[in-house]
Design a protein around this motif. Structure first.
Motif, PDB file in Angstrom:
ATOM      1  N   ASN A   1     -18.743 -41.246  10.284  1.00 55.92           N
ATOM      2  CA  ASN A   1     -17.981 -40.550  11.311  1.00 55.92           C
ATOM      3  C   ASN A   1     -18.607 -39.200  11.642  1.00 55.92           C
ATOM      4  O   ASN A   1     -17.933 -38.203  11.755  1.00 55.92           O
ATOM      5  CB  ASN A   1     -16.522 -40.391  10.887  1.00 55.92           C
ATOM      6  CG  ASN A   1     -16.366 -39.596   9.609  1.00 55.92           C
ATOM      7  OD1 ASN A   1     -17.332 -39.251   8.960  1.00 55.92           O
ATOM      8  ND2 ASN A   1     -15.139 -39.311   9.247  1.00 55.92           N
ATOM      9  N   PHE A   2     -19.906 -39.209  11.841  1.00 56.60           N
ATOM     10  CA  PHE A   2     -20.637 -37.995  12.146  1.00 56.60           C
ATOM     11  C   PHE A   2     -20.222 -37.483  13.518  1.00 56.60           C
ATOM     12  O   PHE A   2     -20.490 -38.093  14.529  1.00 56.60           O
ATOM     13  CB  PHE A   2     -22.141 -38.271  12.118  1.00 56.60           C
ATOM     14  CG  PHE A   2     -22.968 -37.034  12.301  1.00 56.60           C
ATOM     15  CD1 PHE A   2     -23.067 -36.113  11.291  1.00 56.60           C
ATOM     16  CD2 PHE A   2     -23.636 -36.804  13.478  1.00 56.60           C
ATOM     17  CE1 PHE A   2     -23.827 -34.970  11.441  1.00 56.60           C
ATOM     18  CE2 PHE A   2     -24.396 -35.674  13.640  1.00 56.60           C
ATOM     19  CZ  PHE A   2     -24.494 -34.750  12.628  1.00 56.60           C
ATOM     20  N   ALA A   3     -19.506 -36.379  13.533  1.00 57.92           N
ATOM     21  CA  ALA A   3     -18.986 -35.849  14.787  1.00 57.92           C
ATOM     22  C   ALA A   3     -19.271 -34.367  14.921  1.00 57.92           C
ATOM     23  O   ALA A   3     -18.476 -33.629  15.451  1.00 57.92           O
ATOM     24  CB  ALA A   3     -17.489 -36.093  14.851  1.00 57.92           C
ATOM     25  N   SER A   4     -20.401 -33.953  14.442  1.00 58.98           N
ATOM     26  CA  SER A   4     -20.705 -32.536  14.465  1.00 58.98           C
ATOM     27  C   SER A   4     -21.906 -32.283  15.355  1.00 58.98           C
ATOM     28  O   SER A   4     -22.988 -32.010  14.890  1.00 58.98           O
ATOM     29  CB  SER A   4     -20.984 -32.062  13.037  1.00 58.98           C
ATOM     30  OG  SER A   4     -21.333 -30.712  13.035  1.00 58.98           O
ATOM     31  N   ASN A   5     -21.727 -32.420  16.656  1.00 57.61           N
ATOM     32  CA  ASN A   5     -22.825 -32.084  17.545  1.00 57.61           C
ATOM     33  C   ASN A   5     -22.350 -31.113  18.611  1.00 57.61           C
ATOM     34  O   ASN A   5     -21.172 -31.052  18.949  1.00 57.61           O
ATOM     35  CB  ASN A   5     -23.488 -33.337  18.128  1.00 57.61           C
ATOM     36  CG  ASN A   5     -22.595 -34.101  19.071  1.00 57.61           C
ATOM     37  OD1 ASN A   5     -22.076 -33.537  20.019  1.00 57.61           O
ATOM     38  ND2 ASN A   5     -22.417 -35.386  18.838  1.00 57.61           N
ATOM     39  N   ASP A   6     -23.277 -30.365  19.125  1.00 58.99           N
ATOM     40  CA  ASP A   6     -22.955 -29.290  20.058  1.00 58.99           C
ATOM     41  C   ASP A   6     -22.314 -29.804  21.343  1.00 58.99           C
ATOM     42  O   ASP A   6     -21.378 -29.199  21.858  1.00 58.99           O
ATOM     43  CB  ASP A   6     -24.214 -28.490  20.393  1.00 58.99           C
ATOM     44  CG  ASP A   6     -24.728 -27.703  19.202  1.00 58.99           C
ATOM     45  OD1 ASP A   6     -23.916 -27.402  18.302  1.00 58.99           O
ATOM     46  OD2 ASP A   6     -25.931 -27.383  19.175  1.00 58.99           O
TER      47      ASP A   6
ATOM     48  N   ASP B   1     -11.920 -33.102  14.307  1.00 58.56           N
ATOM     49  CA  ASP B   1     -11.762 -33.570  12.932  1.00 58.56           C
ATOM     50  C   ASP B   1     -10.696 -34.662  12.853  1.00 58.56           C
ATOM     51  O   ASP B   1     -10.870 -35.661  12.144  1.00 58.56           O
ATOM     52  CB  ASP B   1     -11.394 -32.426  11.996  1.00 58.56           C
ATOM     53  CG  ASP B   1     -12.552 -31.467  11.749  1.00 58.56           C
ATOM     54  OD1 ASP B   1     -13.703 -31.837  12.039  1.00 58.56           O
ATOM     55  OD2 ASP B   1     -12.287 -30.343  11.271  1.00 58.56           O
ATOM     56  N   SER B   2      -9.601 -34.465  13.579  1.00 53.55           N
ATOM     57  CA  SER B   2      -8.532 -35.486  13.579  1.00 53.55           C
ATOM     58  C   SER B   2      -8.996 -36.775  14.229  1.00 53.55           C
ATOM     59  O   SER B   2      -8.715 -37.860  13.738  1.00 53.55           O
ATOM     60  CB  SER B   2      -7.309 -34.943  14.317  1.00 53.55           C
ATOM     61  OG  SER B   2      -6.774 -33.824  13.656  1.00 53.55           O
ATOM     62  N   ILE B   3      -9.703 -36.659  15.339  1.00 56.52           N
ATOM     63  CA  ILE B   3     -10.215 -37.849  16.035  1.00 56.52           C
ATOM     64  C   ILE B   3     -11.182 -38.620  15.128  1.00 56.52           C
ATOM     65  O   ILE B   3     -11.167 -39.842  15.085  1.00 56.52           O
ATOM     66  CB  ILE B   3     -10.876 -37.461  17.368  1.00 56.52           C
ATOM     67  CG1 ILE B   3      -9.818 -37.011  18.373  1.00 56.52           C
ATOM     68  CG2 ILE B   3     -11.701 -38.620  17.930  1.00 56.52           C
ATOM     69  CD1 ILE B   3     -10.385 -36.447  19.660  1.00 56.52           C
ATOM     70  N   ALA B   4     -12.026 -37.891  14.412  1.00 53.13           N
ATOM     71  CA  ALA B   4     -13.026 -38.525  13.547  1.00 53.13           C
ATOM     72  C   ALA B   4     -12.379 -39.402  12.476  1.00 53.13           C
ATOM     73  O   ALA B   4     -12.963 -40.387  12.038  1.00 53.13           O
ATOM     74  CB  ALA B   4     -13.911 -37.475  12.903  1.00 53.13           C
ATOM     75  N   LYS B   5     -11.167 -39.068  12.074  1.00 47.80           N
ATOM     76  CA  LYS B   5     -10.450 -39.873  11.072  1.00 47.80           C
ATOM     77  C   LYS B   5     -10.141 -41.269  11.578  1.00 47.80           C
ATOM     78  O   LYS B   5      -9.987 -42.193  10.788  1.00 47.80           O
ATOM     79  CB  LYS B   5      -9.142 -39.189  10.670  1.00 47.80           C
ATOM     80  CG  LYS B   5      -9.300 -37.914   9.922  1.00 47.80           C
ATOM     81  CD  LYS B   5      -7.937 -37.298   9.638  1.00 47.80           C
ATOM     82  CE  LYS B   5      -8.056 -35.899   9.103  1.00 47.80           C
ATOM     83  NZ  LYS B   5      -6.744 -35.261   8.944  1.00 47.80           N
ATOM     84  N   TYR B   6     -10.033 -41.426  12.884  1.00 48.82           N
ATOM     85  CA  TYR B   6      -9.630 -42.703  13.470  1.00 48.82           C
ATOM     86  C   TYR B   6     -10.809 -43.513  14.021  1.00 48.82           C
ATOM     87  O   TYR B   6     -10.607 -44.501  14.703  1.00 48.82           O
ATOM     88  CB  TYR B   6      -8.575 -42.479  14.557  1.00 48.82           C
ATOM     89  CG  TYR B   6      -7.375 -41.749  14.024  1.00 48.82           C
ATOM     90  CD1 TYR B   6      -6.504 -42.387  13.146  1.00 48.82           C
ATOM     91  CD2 TYR B   6      -7.129 -40.421  14.335  1.00 48.82           C
ATOM     92  CE1 TYR B   6      -5.416 -41.719  12.611  1.00 48.82           C
ATOM     93  CE2 TYR B   6      -6.042 -39.745  13.808  1.00 48.82           C
ATOM     94  CZ  TYR B   6      -5.188 -40.409  12.945  1.00 48.82           C
ATOM     95  OH  TYR B   6      -4.114 -39.742  12.427  1.00 48.82           O
TER      96      TYR B   6
END
Length: 146
Positions: A71-76, A140-145
Motif C-alpha cells: 500500500n505504498f502511498a507516499s508520493n508527491d 493514510d486512511s485510504i491506504a488501509k482499504y
C-alpha cells in the motif's frame, strides 16, 4: 581487562547476528555482497547498507533488492492532489464514484477501482472522521482499504 571485555562483547554481537537473522536487509550491501553465508560477510553487507544510506531510496523505488510495500502511498503527486482536492474527493468517496476518486485510484496504482471505490464509500466516516481532517490523514486512511 578493558580489551578482553570489548573483545568478548564484539564476538558475542557478531555470533548472535549469525543466529538471529541471516537477512541483512536490502540496499547496496545486498547487491554488492552476494555470498552472505558467513558472519563476516553478513556484517559487511549490513554495514554497507547502513553506511551508504540508500535503503530509503531502494524501498521507495523498489530497487537494490528492496520491494515497495503493497500500500505504498507516499508520493508527491498523490499528496499534492489530495491536499488540493479534499472537498471534491470527499464528495466522490461519499458517492462511491467520480473523477477525483478515479485519479486517486490511479495515483495509488489500484487495480480494481470499482471495488476500491465501494470500500471507500462504505468507510467514508472513518476516512473523513472530522471536518478538520488533514490530507495526510485521508491518504493514510485510504491506504488501509487498498
Amino acid at each position: 581487562m578493558k580489551k578482553l571485555l570489548l573483545s568478548t562483547i564484539a564476538v558475542a554481537a557478531l555470533s548472535s547476528s549469525a543466529f538471529a537473522n541471516s537477512n541483512t536487509g536490502c540496499g547496496l550491501g545486498s547487491v554488492l555482497i552476494k555470498d552472505q553465508s558467513t558472519t563476516v560477510m553478513q556484517v559487511l553487507a549490513a554495514t554497507t547498507n547502513g553506511t551508504s544510506g540508500n535503503q530509503t531510496f531502494g524501498i521507495s523505488s523498489g530497487t537494490l533488492n528492496c520491494s515497495q510495500p503493497a500500500n505504498f502511498a507516499s508520493n508527491d503527486k498523490l499528496n499534492k492532489f489530495v491536499a488540493d482536492n479534499m472537498d471534491e474527493l470527499a464528495l466522490d468517496i461519499s458517492a462511491g464514484k467520480g473523477e477525483t476518486l478515479n485519479t486517486v485510484a490511479k495515483l495509488m496504482n489500484v487495480q480494481d477501482s470499482s471495488t476500491f471505490s465501494a470500500k471507500l464509500k462504505s468507510n467514508f466516516s472513518n476516512i473523513y472522521a472530522s471536518e478538520n481532517v488533514t490530507s495526510s490523514t485521508v491518504i493514510d486512511s485510504i491506504a488501509k482499504y487498498m
